[in-house]
Design a protein around this motif. Sequence first.
Motif, PDB file in Angstrom:
ATOM      1  N   HIS A 101     -30.942  66.601  14.809  1.00  0.00           N
ATOM      2  CA  HIS A 101     -30.261  66.512  16.108  1.00  0.00           C
ATOM      3  C   HIS A 101     -29.620  65.135  16.322  1.00  0.00           C
ATOM      4  O   HIS A 101     -29.759  64.518  17.379  1.00  0.00           O
ATOM      5  CB  HIS A 101     -31.231  66.842  17.246  1.00  0.00           C
ATOM      6  N   ASP A 102     -28.910  64.662  15.275  1.00  0.00           N
ATOM      7  CA  ASP A 102     -28.171  63.398  15.287  1.00  0.00           C
ATOM      8  C   ASP A 102     -29.061  62.166  15.465  1.00  0.00           C
ATOM      9  O   ASP A 102     -28.576  61.097  15.818  1.00  0.00           O
ATOM     10  CB  ASP A 102     -27.075  63.401  16.366  1.00  0.00           C
ATOM     11  N   GLN A 103     -30.343  62.302  15.198  1.00  0.00           N
ATOM     12  CA  GLN A 103     -31.238  61.149  15.216  1.00  0.00           C
ATOM     13  C   GLN A 103     -31.388  60.637  13.775  1.00  0.00           C
ATOM     14  O   GLN A 103     -32.221  61.115  12.999  1.00  0.00           O
ATOM     15  CB  GLN A 103     -32.592  61.532  15.808  1.00  0.00           C
ATOM     16  N   SER A 104     -30.569  59.658  13.447  1.00  0.00           N
ATOM     17  CA  SER A 104     -30.469  59.197  12.062  1.00  0.00           C
ATOM     18  C   SER A 104     -31.755  58.580  11.542  1.00  0.00           C
ATOM     19  O   SER A 104     -31.959  58.491  10.327  1.00  0.00           O
ATOM     20  CB  SER A 104     -29.336  58.177  11.948  1.00  0.00           C
ATOM     21  N   VAL A 105     -32.637  58.153  12.432  1.00  0.00           N
ATOM     22  CA  VAL A 105     -33.875  57.546  11.967  1.00  0.00           C
ATOM     23  C   VAL A 105     -34.699  58.547  11.154  1.00  0.00           C
ATOM     24  O   VAL A 105     -35.411  58.166  10.207  1.00  0.00           O
ATOM     25  CB  VAL A 105     -34.683  56.986  13.164  1.00  0.00           C
ATOM     26  N   TYR A 106     -34.592  59.840  11.504  1.00  0.00           N
ATOM     27  CA  TYR A 106     -35.307  60.849  10.716  1.00  0.00           C
ATOM     28  C   TYR A 106     -34.707  60.991   9.315  1.00  0.00           C
ATOM     29  O   TYR A 106     -35.417  61.349   8.365  1.00  0.00           O
ATOM     30  CB  TYR A 106     -35.278  62.190  11.441  1.00  0.00           C
ATOM     31  N   THR A 107     -33.434  60.721   9.191  1.00  0.00           N
ATOM     32  CA  THR A 107     -32.808  60.742   7.866  1.00  0.00           C
ATOM     33  C   THR A 107     -33.392  59.640   6.991  1.00  0.00           C
ATOM     34  O   THR A 107     -33.564  59.821   5.775  1.00  0.00           O
ATOM     35  CB  THR A 107     -31.284  60.576   7.995  1.00  0.00           C
ATOM     36  N   LEU A 108     -33.709  58.495   7.585  1.00  0.00           N
ATOM     37  CA  LEU A 108     -34.348  57.419   6.829  1.00  0.00           C
ATOM     38  C   LEU A 108     -35.769  57.815   6.414  1.00  0.00           C
ATOM     39  O   LEU A 108     -36.211  57.471   5.309  1.00  0.00           O
ATOM     40  CB  LEU A 108     -34.379  56.139   7.666  1.00  0.00           C
ATOM     41  N   VAL A 109     -36.475  58.524   7.273  1.00  0.00           N
ATOM     42  CA  VAL A 109     -37.812  59.021   6.913  1.00  0.00           C
ATOM     43  C   VAL A 109     -37.709  59.985   5.734  1.00  0.00           C
ATOM     44  O   VAL A 109     -38.514  59.937   4.785  1.00  0.00           O
ATOM     45  CB  VAL A 109     -38.481  59.701   8.121  1.00  0.00           C
ATOM     46  N   ILE A 139     -39.673  52.515   9.529  1.00  0.00           N
ATOM     47  CA  ILE A 139     -38.623  52.206  10.507  1.00  0.00           C
ATOM     48  C   ILE A 139     -38.752  53.084  11.743  1.00  0.00           C
ATOM     49  O   ILE A 139     -38.465  52.661  12.862  1.00  0.00           O
ATOM     50  CB  ILE A 139     -37.231  52.352   9.858  1.00  0.00           C
ATOM     51  N   TYR A 140     -39.235  54.306  11.550  1.00  0.00           N
ATOM     52  CA  TYR A 140     -39.397  55.229  12.686  1.00  0.00           C
ATOM     53  C   TYR A 140     -40.386  54.689  13.720  1.00  0.00           C
ATOM     54  O   TYR A 140     -40.276  54.974  14.916  1.00  0.00           O
ATOM     55  CB  TYR A 140     -39.879  56.587  12.166  1.00  0.00           C
ATOM     56  N   LEU A 141     -41.338  53.886  13.277  1.00  0.00           N
ATOM     57  CA  LEU A 141     -42.409  53.418  14.160  1.00  0.00           C
ATOM     58  C   LEU A 141     -42.045  52.132  14.896  1.00  0.00           C
ATOM     59  O   LEU A 141     -42.829  51.655  15.719  1.00  0.00           O
ATOM     60  CB  LEU A 141     -43.683  53.182  13.339  1.00  0.00           C
ATOM     61  N   ILE A 142     -40.877  51.575  14.635  1.00  0.00           N
ATOM     62  CA  ILE A 142     -40.548  50.228  15.108  1.00  0.00           C
ATOM     63  C   ILE A 142     -39.608  50.270  16.306  1.00  0.00           C
ATOM     64  O   ILE A 142     -38.635  51.032  16.329  1.00  0.00           O
ATOM     65  CB  ILE A 142     -39.917  49.418  13.951  1.00  0.00           C
ATOM     66  N   GLN A 143     -39.886  49.418  17.286  1.00  0.00           N
ATOM     67  CA  GLN A 143     -38.993  49.212  18.429  1.00  0.00           C
ATOM     68  C   GLN A 143     -38.555  47.750  18.557  1.00  0.00           C
ATOM     69  O   GLN A 143     -37.525  47.467  19.153  1.00  0.00           O
ATOM     70  CB  GLN A 143     -39.680  49.652  19.728  1.00  0.00           C
ATOM     71  N   ASN A 144     -39.319  46.840  18.006  1.00  0.00           N
ATOM     72  CA  ASN A 144     -38.949  45.423  17.999  1.00  0.00           C
ATOM     73  C   ASN A 144     -38.111  45.138  16.752  1.00  0.00           C
ATOM     74  O   ASN A 144     -38.591  45.322  15.635  1.00  0.00           O
ATOM     75  CB  ASN A 144     -40.211  44.550  17.998  1.00  0.00           C
ATOM     76  N   PRO A 145     -36.859  44.682  16.899  1.00  0.00           N
ATOM     77  CA  PRO A 145     -35.997  44.465  15.724  1.00  0.00           C
ATOM     78  C   PRO A 145     -36.604  43.541  14.683  1.00  0.00           C
ATOM     79  O   PRO A 145     -36.352  43.719  13.477  1.00  0.00           O
ATOM     80  CB  PRO A 145     -34.728  43.864  16.336  1.00  0.00           C
ATOM     81  N   ASN A 146     -37.405  42.562  15.108  1.00  0.00           N
ATOM     82  CA  ASN A 146     -37.975  41.614  14.149  1.00  0.00           C
ATOM     83  C   ASN A 146     -38.897  42.297  13.145  1.00  0.00           C
ATOM     84  O   ASN A 146     -39.000  41.872  11.994  1.00  0.00           O
ATOM     85  CB  ASN A 146     -38.738  40.512  14.889  1.00  0.00           C
ATOM     86  N   PHE A 147     -39.578  43.357  13.589  1.00  0.00           N
ATOM     87  CA  PHE A 147     -40.496  44.052  12.689  1.00  0.00           C
ATOM     88  C   PHE A 147     -39.769  44.848  11.601  1.00  0.00           C
ATOM     89  O   PHE A 147     -40.382  45.241  10.609  1.00  0.00           O
ATOM     90  CB  PHE A 147     -41.420  44.975  13.481  1.00  0.00           C
TER      91      PHE A 147
END
Length: 446
Positions: free
Chosen positions: A392-400, A321-329
Motif C-alpha cells: 500500500h505504497d509504504q516503501s519501508v516494507y519493501t526494505l524489509v 529500518i522499519y523499527l526506527i523513528q529517530n533518523p540518527n538510529f
Amino acid sequence: MSFGFLGIQFGFALQNANVSRIFETLGAKPDELAFFWLAAPLTGLLVQPIIGYLSDRTWSPRFGRRRPFFTVGAILASLALLLMPNASALWMAVGTLWLMDSSINISMEPFRALVGDLLPDEQRTMGFAAQTFFIGVGAVVASMLPYIFTNYLNVPNTAGPGEIPPSVRYAFYMGGAAFFGAVLWTVLRTREYPPEDLAAFEEEKRRTAGFVNGLRESFMGIFQMPQTMRQLAVVQFFSWLALFSLWIYTTQAVTAHVYHTSDTTSKLYNEGADWVGVCFAVYNGVSAVFALLLPFIARATSRRFTHMLCLIAGGLGLISIYLIQNPNFLLLSMVGVGIAWASILSVPYAMLAGSLPANKMGYYMGVFNFFIVIPQVVAGLILGWVTKHLFHDQSVYTLVFGGCSMILSGLLTLRVSDEGDARLPIGPPPLPEPGYDAPLQTDPRL
C-alpha cells in the motif's frame, strides 16, 4: 590498479543516493520508481559481457588490454554525470540514467578482470578487498556531497517544483571530475602484461572476432558456467534483489516513514533525502574499513562462512529500518548493510576467480554480471507492483522484503563449492627458491 574504482564509485554512489530523489522531483510516483530504474540493470546485462569478451581479445603494447575500456567509459560517464542534474523532464532523467549506467559498466567490468589478470589466487581475496576499500572511500565522499554542500558551504538545498536543488547539481559536477581523474590515474600508472603466447592469442582473436559473435558467445556462457559460478549465481540473485530495493526505495521510505513527508519541494523532504546520502556514506564507510578485515576473517574460517555472516548482518540492518523513528538510529542499520556490501563486492569474485580459466577471465566476469542484473530486472518489474498493491505504497516494507532476501542469500552461500579455499597465506607469496624463474603474476610488488 584499484584506485580507479574510487572514481567509478563516485558515479555509482551519486546515482544510488540521488536518482530516486531526482525522479520524484520530476514527478515520478513511488510505484513507478522501480520501473524507471530498469535502465541500470538492462545496460549492465548488455554491456558488461560484451566488454568482457572484447577486452579478453584486446592487446596493444602501448595501451594494454583493459585500459582502453577504462578510458572510454570514464569519458562517457563523466559527461552523463554533468547531464543528469540538469534534466528538466522525467524522460530526460531516465534517458541519462541509461547513458550513465552503461558508461560506468564499460569502465567497471575490466577493473574486475584486471585483478584476475595480475594477481595469483592467494592474493585475489586481498586484491578484491582493496577494490572494495576504494569503492567505500569514493562512495562515502560522493554520498555525502549534497549534505556537505548544504550544511557546510551554504548551497541551497531546495528548488521550485520540477527543479533539481543546486546542492545536488554541484555534487554531480564534482563527481564527474572525480570519476575521470581517478580512472585516468589507473590508466597512466598500471602496467599490463602481454599474453604468454602472443601468436596463439592473435589467432584466437582473429577466429572469434566480431560483435555478433561476442554477443552470441556472451549469452551462451550462461550454459557453460563452472559449478562454482552456477552456485554463486543463486546467492547473487537474492543479494542484489535486496540491494536494488535499498537503492530504489530508501529515499522514499525514509522521507515518508521517518520524516513523515512526501512533498519534494519541502525543506523537511530534502533534509530527509540528504540524510539518506549520509546513511549511504556510513554503509560505504563501514564497507571500506571492513573490507580490510575480510581476508583475515576468511583465513580464520572460510570464504563461504564469512560471506554468510556478512549477508545476514546486512539483512538484519535492512529489516531494522522499519523499527526506527529517530533518523540518527538509521546509521546503526547502515552498519549491517555496510558489512554485507563489503563482502558482496569482494568475496564472491575471489571465490569465482579461482574456478575460471585465465584466458577467459574477463568473459566469465562479464557473464557473472548477468546474476547481478537479472535480479535487478526482476526488481524493476515486480517491486513497484508489490509496493503499491501488497504494501500500500509504504516503501519501508519493501526494505524489509529486501532484508529477508539478503538473509536467504547468506544461507545459500553454504552450498557454494570454493575450489581455492580462503585459508591461504595473506599478502605476498613467499620468495622463490634460488634458481626458480618466477612468473610475473607472483611478483610480490603486486
